[in-house]
Scaffold this motif. Structure first.
Motif, PDB file in Angstrom:
ATOM      1  N   THR A 466       0.840  -1.201   0.000  1.00 30.26           N
ATOM      2  CA  THR A 466       0.000   0.000   0.000  1.00 30.26           C
ATOM      3  C   THR A 466       0.876   1.252   0.000  1.00 30.26           C
ATOM      4  O   THR A 466       1.911   1.280   0.677  1.00 30.26           O
ATOM      5  N   PRO A 467       0.502   2.296  -0.752  1.00 33.12           N
ATOM      6  CA  PRO A 467       1.321   3.522  -0.790  1.00 33.12           C
ATOM      7  C   PRO A 467       1.488   4.129   0.609  1.00 33.12           C
ATOM      8  O   PRO A 467       0.527   4.255   1.365  1.00 33.12           O
ATOM      9  N   THR A 468       2.744   4.521   0.931  1.00 33.54           N
ATOM     10  CA  THR A 468       3.030   5.142   2.228  1.00 33.54           C
ATOM     11  C   THR A 468       3.903   6.386   2.109  1.00 33.54           C
ATOM     12  O   THR A 468       4.131   7.076   3.092  1.00 33.54           O
ATOM     13  N   ILE A 469       4.390   6.700   0.923  1.00 31.18           N
ATOM     14  CA  ILE A 469       5.391   7.754   0.754  1.00 31.18           C
ATOM     15  C   ILE A 469       4.802   9.146   1.015  1.00 31.18           C
ATOM     16  O   ILE A 469       3.610   9.400   0.757  1.00 31.18           O
ATOM     17  N   ASP A 470       5.636  10.035   1.508  1.00 33.36           N
ATOM     18  CA  ASP A 470       5.268  11.441   1.660  1.00 33.36           C
ATOM     19  C   ASP A 470       5.042  12.062   0.274  1.00 33.36           C
ATOM     20  O   ASP A 470       5.798  11.806  -0.666  1.00 33.36           O
ATOM     21  N   THR A 471       4.014  12.887   0.170  1.00 28.23           N
ATOM     22  CA  THR A 471       3.640  13.474  -1.122  1.00 28.23           C
ATOM     23  C   THR A 471       4.769  14.294  -1.727  1.00 28.23           C
ATOM     24  O   THR A 471       5.031  14.215  -2.943  1.00 28.23           O
ATOM     25  N   ASP A 472       5.443  15.110  -0.912  1.00 30.36           N
ATOM     26  CA  ASP A 472       6.522  15.959  -1.429  1.00 30.36           C
ATOM     27  C   ASP A 472       7.697  15.129  -1.929  1.00 30.36           C
ATOM     28  O   ASP A 472       8.317  15.463  -2.955  1.00 30.36           O
ATOM     29  N   ILE A 473       8.017  14.050  -1.211  1.00 29.12           N
ATOM     30  CA  ILE A 473       9.119  13.187  -1.639  1.00 29.12           C
ATOM     31  C   ILE A 473       8.773  12.526  -2.971  1.00 29.12           C
ATOM     32  O   ILE A 473       9.603  12.465  -3.884  1.00 29.12           O
ATOM     33  N   ARG A 474       7.542  12.034  -3.092  1.00 33.63           N
ATOM     34  CA  ARG A 474       7.121  11.426  -4.357  1.00 33.63           C
ATOM     35  C   ARG A 474       7.208  12.425  -5.492  1.00 33.63           C
ATOM     36  O   ARG A 474       7.708  12.093  -6.588  1.00 33.63           O
ATOM     37  N   SER A 475       6.738  13.620  -5.291  1.00 34.11           N
ATOM     38  CA  SER A 475       6.780  14.642  -6.341  1.00 34.11           C
ATOM     39  C   SER A 475       8.206  14.932  -6.774  1.00 34.11           C
ATOM     40  O   SER A 475       8.495  15.063  -7.973  1.00 34.11           O
ATOM     41  N   ALA A 476       9.128  15.004  -5.811  1.00 39.72           N
ATOM     42  CA  ALA A 476      10.530  15.272  -6.142  1.00 39.72           C
ATOM     43  C   ALA A 476      11.131  14.135  -6.961  1.00 39.72           C
ATOM     44  O   ALA A 476      11.870  14.365  -7.931  1.00 39.72           O
ATOM     45  N   CYS A 477      10.801  12.897  -6.601  1.00 36.19           N
ATOM     46  CA  CYS A 477      11.293  11.744  -7.355  1.00 36.19           C
ATOM     47  C   CYS A 477      10.799  11.778  -8.799  1.00 36.19           C
ATOM     48  O   CYS A 477      11.578  11.587  -9.753  1.00 36.19           O
ATOM     49  N   LEU A 478       9.497  12.033  -8.974  1.00 37.24           N
ATOM     50  CA  LEU A 478       8.929  12.050 -10.322  1.00 37.24           C
ATOM     51  C   LEU A 478       9.441  13.231 -11.137  1.00 37.24           C
ATOM     52  O   LEU A 478       9.634  13.119 -12.357  1.00 37.24           O
ATOM     53  N   GLN A 479       9.701  14.364 -10.490  1.00 42.23           N
ATOM     54  CA  GLN A 479      10.253  15.516 -11.207  1.00 42.23           C
ATOM     55  C   GLN A 479      11.651  15.212 -11.728  1.00 42.23           C
ATOM     56  O   GLN A 479      12.007  15.578 -12.858  1.00 42.23           O
ATOM     57  N   ALA A 484      15.096  13.870 -16.390  1.00 41.42           N
ATOM     58  CA  ALA A 484      16.044  12.952 -17.026  1.00 41.42           C
ATOM     59  C   ALA A 484      15.473  12.396 -18.331  1.00 41.42           C
ATOM     60  O   ALA A 484      16.174  12.292 -19.349  1.00 41.42           O
ATOM     61  N   LEU A 485      14.182  12.044 -18.307  1.00 39.70           N
ATOM     62  CA  LEU A 485      13.535  11.522 -19.506  1.00 39.70           C
ATOM     63  C   LEU A 485      13.530  12.574 -20.617  1.00 39.70           C
ATOM     64  O   LEU A 485      13.851  12.279 -21.782  1.00 39.70           O
ATOM     65  N   LYS A 486      13.202  13.803 -20.263  1.00 38.87           N
ATOM     66  CA  LYS A 486      13.176  14.879 -21.252  1.00 38.87           C
ATOM     67  C   LYS A 486      14.556  15.090 -21.856  1.00 38.87           C
ATOM     68  O   LYS A 486      14.701  15.262 -23.080  1.00 38.87           O
ATOM     69  N   SER A 487      15.591  15.039 -21.030  1.00 39.26           N
ATOM     70  CA  SER A 487      16.961  15.216 -21.532  1.00 39.26           C
ATOM     71  C   SER A 487      17.355  14.090 -22.478  1.00 39.26           C
ATOM     72  O   SER A 487      18.007  14.326 -23.510  1.00 39.26           O
ATOM     73  N   THR A 488      16.959  12.869 -22.138  1.00 40.77           N
ATOM     74  CA  THR A 488      17.278  11.718 -22.993  1.00 40.77           C
ATOM     75  C   THR A 488      16.592  11.838 -24.347  1.00 40.77           C
ATOM     76  O   THR A 488      17.190  11.565 -25.391  1.00 40.77           O
ATOM     77  N   LEU A 489      15.336  12.273 -24.338  1.00 38.55           N
ATOM     78  CA  LEU A 489      14.615  12.437 -25.599  1.00 38.55           C
ATOM     79  C   LEU A 489      15.206  13.574 -26.431  1.00 38.55           C
ATOM     80  O   LEU A 489      15.281  13.474 -27.668  1.00 38.55           O
ATOM     81  N   MET A 490      15.657  14.629 -25.770  1.00 41.59           N
ATOM     82  CA  MET A 490      16.308  15.726 -26.496  1.00 41.59           C
ATOM     83  C   MET A 490      17.614  15.263 -27.120  1.00 41.59           C
ATOM     84  O   MET A 490      17.929  15.602 -28.271  1.00 41.59           O
TER      85      MET A 490
END
Length: 494
Positions: A466-479, A484-490
């Motif tokens: 079940t999800p337990t992560i802090d919202t801010d930490i999750r957002s930072a990970c996804l950002q 990184a994904l955007k840089s790779t595609l560029m």
């Protein structure tokens, strides 16, 4: 006497055989890895004879164990790496070329030349125009092996995905067949009328004569020839690995979502008896066909998942075993800063960039084996998040994910996955869902199970994350992942 079903699970990196009992419990198993061949940049091949020899070896091993234990094996189910393409001589049975693996990108230029047909191809097949699928691989073999196309035009050549090749060999050439799930991954099969399509064959320059007969997933695929295996057994169930996992997870109802973490990662959502066209570059594909009725699925494909861990072990050798990745990942905090974009074989859904290549970001002099291991595991979860976002954009709400495959034995991975996708992750007691699905299909055809409702009663969930992560930490990970994904595609566009 206990009744058993032999399941042949011919995967991308290994071949397995498992004997299941009627309750879906594995009784005996054997597994052998085989060689990965990389002739050129972006090319991936397998030796067909090595696939065949490993298949025979593991089957003999488990059948001998079953016989010694008094288990009566009554039939065979086959599941296989999809899209991987073989072409062989119908008289000799000898392959004309190595198997071209689903990961192979050599036909990207062919796809680019056919770009004006892309929308029509998707409208017929539910797939994208991409080197991933079998059609351009067939054409490449016919055009690059001397005399192959001429032989094909004379009807002397057979094409098959791995299931078809194994059935051909097991029956000594008596059966040239496949099932609807594997056919639906070729780009020359129309998933709306459920037939090979003459117009698609013309566009891809694939002779209709090379194609196998298409059967339901539970059907009479032939009987093993005398002397091939210790027993002459009916081959009664076939499905591509991801669809077999959906069956093994008992995902028979509309809305069921499973995600398999093997060499690649593949999320399959049962959308019912009518195809759902994706607006988010997911694939519309056949989920399974039983008793003449097809259930369709939306699929998101990630080309490397477990292959990331294999790269850690065999490529850069920062771990000795796959299992070692979990304690290394656990040793770091969320803000460790290293991100891997694992485009080793291009990027799949929803990006579909076959020529993109892997990159790693955020390294310092302190970067260690632990950073590589954690980044490789995190990347799989980030990509799964992207697939579920795409499904939501297609109007499908996801409430939980059924997971399976070798990677999900890793508890840390399952928890991080739950944290990133923000829904419960359900892991079955038996994580061999792919092989189990093939056994279920064979059991349905052989009358061991009366119907899918009886099969569904065997479903057993072992763990729920079940999800337990802090919202801010999750957002930072996804950002960090998105950057990184955007840089790779560029970089790919340079």
């Amino acid at each position: 006497m206990t009744t058993g079903i032999l399941s042949i699970d011919q995967g991308t990196t290994s071949t397995r055989a498992i004997v299941f009992n009627k309750q879906g419990q594995p009784l005996f198993s054997a597994q052998q890895e085989f060689t990965q061949i990389y002739p050129n940049n972006g090319w991936v091949e397998h030796d067909p004879e090595e696939i065949w020899s490993t298949t025979l070896s593991v089957c003999h091993e488990v059948l001998d164990k079953a016989q010694s234990a008094g288990v009566k094996v009554v039939g065979i189910g086959i599941t296989n790496q999809r899209e991987t393409t073989l072409v062989w001589d119908k008289v000799t049975g000898k392959p004309l070329y190595n198997a071209i693996v689903w990961q192979d990108r050599r036909t990207a230029s062919i796809c680019a030349q056919m770009h004006e047909k892309s929308e029509e191809i998707t409208a017929k097949t539910g797939l994208l125009l991409d080197p991933y699928f079998s059609a351009t691989k067939i054409a490449w073999i016919l055009d690059h092996v001397e005399g192959a196309r001429a032989k094909a035009e004379k009807g002397e050549v057979a094409f098959g995905t791995i299931d078809t090749f194994l059935i051909w060999r097991l029956t000594k050439g008596q059966s040239h067949v496949t099932d609807t799930t594997n056919a639906s991954r070729t780009n020359v099969f129309n998933i709306y009328d459920m037939q090979w399509d003459d117009e698609l064959c013309e566009w891809f320059n694939v002779p209709r004569s090379v194609l196998p007969e298409v059967l339901d997933c539970a059907a009479d695929f032939g009987v093993t020839a005398a002397g091939v295996l210790p027993l002459e057994l009916p081959i009664a169930g076939v499905a591509g690995d991801q669809q077999a996992a959906l069956v093994g997870q008992c995902g028979f109802d509309k809305g069921a979502l499973k995600s398999t973490y093997g060499t690649g990662c593949f999320a399959l959502l049962n959308t019912g008896t009518k195809p759902l066209a994706s607006r988010s570059r997911l694939l519309t594909t056949v989920g399974f066909t039983l008793n003449g009725q097809t259930h369709y699925a939306l699929e998101g494909s990630i080309f490397t998942a477990g292959a990331n861990v294999q790269w850690l072990r065999d490529g850069i050798q920062v771990i000795d075993t796959a299992r070692a990745s979990q304690p290394l990942a656990e040793s770091l905090d969320y803000d460790h800063g290293v991100v891997l974009v694992p485009a080793f074989a291009g990027l799949g859904a929803p990006h579909w960039k076959p020529n993109a290549r892997a990159a790693i970001y955020g390294m310092t002099r302190d970067t260690s084996n632990a950073h590589f291991a954690r980044a490789a595991l995190e990347a799989v979860c980030y990509q799964t998040h992207d697939l579920l976002v795409a499904m939501q954009q297609d109007g499908v709400a996801v409430s939980s994910v059924l997971v399976d495959g070798g990677m999900v034995a890793n508890n840390w991975l399952c928890q991080f996955l739950a944290d990133m996708v923000q829904v419960d992750i359900q892991r079955p007691t038996n994580m061999e869902s792919t092989a189990l699905g093939a056994a279920f299909l064979a059991g349905l055809q052989l009358g061991i199970y009366a119907d899918v409702e009886e099969v569904a009663q065997l479903k057993a969930i072992g763990s729920v994350f079940t999800p337990t992560i802090d919202t801010d930490i999750r957002s930072a990970c996804l950002q960090r992942w998105e950057a990184a994904l955007k840089s790779t595609l560029m970089f790919h566009e340079c």
